[in-house]
Write an enzyme that holds these catalytic residues in place. Structure first.
Site, mmCIF file in Angstrom:
data_model
loop_
_atom_site.group_PDB
_atom_site.id
_atom_site.type_symbol
_atom_site.label_atom_id
_atom_site.label_comp_id
_atom_site.label_asym_id
_atom_site.label_seq_id
_atom_site.Cartn_x
_atom_site.Cartn_y
_atom_site.Cartn_z
ATOM 1 N N LYS A 82 23.990 37.977 16.929
ATOM 2 C CA LYS A 82 25.121 37.315 16.955
ATOM 3 C C LYS A 82 26.153 38.052 17.225
ATOM 4 C CE LYS A 82 24.507 33.417 13.429
ATOM 5 N NZ LYS A 82 24.965 32.992 12.275
ATOM 6 N N GLU A 90 44.210 29.579 29.529
ATOM 7 C CA GLU A 90 44.635 30.585 30.321
ATOM 8 C C GLU A 90 44.418 30.558 31.676
ATOM 9 O OE1 GLU A 90 44.995 35.348 29.214
ATOM 10 O OE2 GLU A 90 42.886 34.518 29.126
ATOM 11 N N ARG A 91 42.913 30.351 31.829
ATOM 12 C CA ARG A 91 42.342 30.286 33.445
ATOM 13 C C ARG A 91 43.283 29.245 34.157
ATOM 14 N NH1 ARG A 91 36.172 30.761 31.168
ATOM 15 N NH2 ARG A 91 36.289 32.826 30.588
ATOM 16 N N THR A 122 50.218 43.553 27.405
ATOM 17 C CA THR A 122 51.575 43.314 27.836
ATOM 18 C C THR A 122 52.388 43.013 26.779
ATOM 19 O OG1 THR A 122 50.142 42.051 29.927
ATOM 20 C CG2 THR A 122 52.704 41.586 29.369
ATOM 21 N N LEU A 147 55.019 39.206 58.771
ATOM 22 C CA LEU A 147 55.971 40.122 58.886
ATOM 23 C C LEU A 147 55.892 41.294 59.408
ATOM 24 C CD1 LEU A 147 56.973 37.709 57.091
ATOM 25 C CD2 LEU A 147 58.552 39.529 55.786
ATOM 26 N N GLY A 148 54.834 41.759 59.863
ATOM 27 C CA GLY A 148 54.471 43.007 60.416
ATOM 28 C C GLY A 148 55.074 44.314 59.452
ATOM 29 N N GLY A 149 55.768 44.937 60.332
ATOM 30 C CA GLY A 149 56.241 46.192 59.672
ATOM 31 C C GLY A 149 57.236 45.854 58.623
ATOM 32 N N TYR A 174 35.713 33.265 18.289
ATOM 33 C CA TYR A 174 35.558 31.703 18.788
ATOM 34 C C TYR A 174 36.763 30.965 18.838
ATOM 35 C CZ TYR A 174 30.825 33.152 17.056
ATOM 36 O OH TYR A 174 29.757 33.909 17.090
#
Length: 388
Positions: free
Chosen positions: A181, A246-247, A160, A342-344, A237
């Site tokens: 490791k 972030e989550r 991004t 809202l349908g269509g 790390y």
């Protein structure tokens, strides 16, 4: 700038950022989405308010707030109609600098953090690679030591902001992968996106068109030793350290998207008359919307609980993972249900639901999938055998 002396910081941030974000309405974001145009005026408004430095310490030009306040801000941006376009526009000023704040040298902090806090510098974050998927230990981008720095070669994907960013926090291998490791031997570089050595190709995608997503091809990019973040070989790390925030923030952005949709859907259900009655009088319409409100509220409580644990320097991995899961699910369900309400008309861009729906769907896959959350909870919380 808001006064943080007398009122709860969280409520001050909620009120101030809601007021600011809602100056940029759904039509603003629709226009940016249609034109694939970066929202610089929106960013400038948040920069002028000091919000880009929300989690940067005051001595480096920021406000020095906690994750709870930052999470509320991101939720308000998303719920204003900004969705993931507005969220990502601010997200990448607030959160990618975290490794520099925690592990960068004093010289690095003084040099870069004030520029990030003021909005003068935009960053990208480069971890994902086309052949590694969610197994970051298998990235192939390699940094080779040379006199005075490192030379980096490799490829990144789903990056991004690369079209507009000045620098990128770039994860590269500085030592071969070891089976004992596998996560050792990777380093974070705060690299300049030098067009002579980095080819950037934008990815045409389903949603969040105002914010660019890209492939990067890195060819002999030099990074000076002074732009290594923390210690060599320990970069993964440092990234892990930033995954929980972030989550939590992604959860709040998903919740905000759901609330933006729910606001539109509720108003439509009150005013749309079919068979001589508003459609919101029908339980088949009303109950799914009510259920979504409940789920969004519950998801926010989990996210804010996780954020408080983080601010209190307590372990919050389980709660952060659960928050991301609930926020993504509740946000998507709300957008999808309003789409049905809202349908269509939901297909018409003027109602904005199709844009919100496209953006919120991303959160079921990124920054990591719902299936990986269930894998994590199965193994780490319930103690079941690893399934992947």
């Amino acid at each position: 700038m808001a006064d943080f002396d007398n009122e709860s910081n969280i409520e001050i941030v909620r009120k101030a950022t809601r007021e600011l974000a809602r100056k940029f309405d759904n039509n603003y974001w629709l226009d940016k989405d249609n034109k694939h145009e970066y929202p610089w005026d929106f960013i400038k408004a948040f920069a002028d308010g000091g919000w880009l430095g929300a989690m940067i310490p005051e001595e480096y030009g920021g406000i020095g707030l906690g994750l709870q306040e930052a999470a509320v801000m991101m939720g308000e941006i998303a719920s204003s109609g900004g969705g993931m376009s507005g969220g990502s526009a601010i997200h990448f000023y607030v959160f990618p600098p975290a490794p520099i704040v925690r592990y960068g040298s004093e010289e690095m902090k003084k040099k870069y953090l004030p520029k990030l806090a003021s909005g003068e510098m935009l960053t990208a974050f480069g971890i994902t690679e086309p052949t590694a998927g969610v197994d970051t230990s298998r990235i192939k981008t390699k940094a080779t030591k040379v006199d005075g720095g490192w030379v980096i070669n490799g490829q990144k994907v789903f990056i991004t902001n690369a079209q507009n960013a000045h620098r990128i926090l770039l994860l590269a291998r500085t030592a071969p992968r070891r089976d004992d490791k596998p996560l050792h031997g990777m380093t974070i570089f705060f690299a300049e996106l030098d067009p002579k050595h980095v080819t950037i190709r934008e990815i045409d995608k389903l949603g969040r068109a105002a914010i660019d997503t890209n492939e990067l091809f890195i060819d002999n990019l030099f990074v000076a030793d002074e732009d290594v973040v923390g210690e060599v070989d320990k970069g993964f790390y440092y990234i892990i350290d930033g995954l929980n925030p972030e989550r939590i923030v992604v959860a709040m952005e998903g919740i905000g998207l759901g609330r933006a949709a729910l606001e539109i859907g509720t108003e439509y259900a009150k005013n749309r008359v079919v068979f001589d009655r508003p459609i919101g009088q029908n339980q088949a319409v009303a109950h799914p919307l009510a259920d979504s409100w409940i789920r969004l509220e519950a998801a926010e409580r989990m996210a804010m609980h996780a954020a408080k644990l983080f601010d209190d320097k307590q372990e919050c991995g389980h709660e952060a993972a659960a928050a991301k899961y609930l926020g993504a699910e509740a946000g998507f369900e709300a957008c999808d249900r309003v789409f049905s309400t809202l349908g269509g008309y939901a297909y018409a861009k003027e109602y904005h639901i199709e844009r919100l729906w496209r953006e919120v769907r991303l959160l079921r896959n990124a920054p990591f999938s719902q299936e990986m959350v269930r894998n994590y909870v199965s193994q780490q919380v319930l103690g079941l055998p690893r399934s992947y």
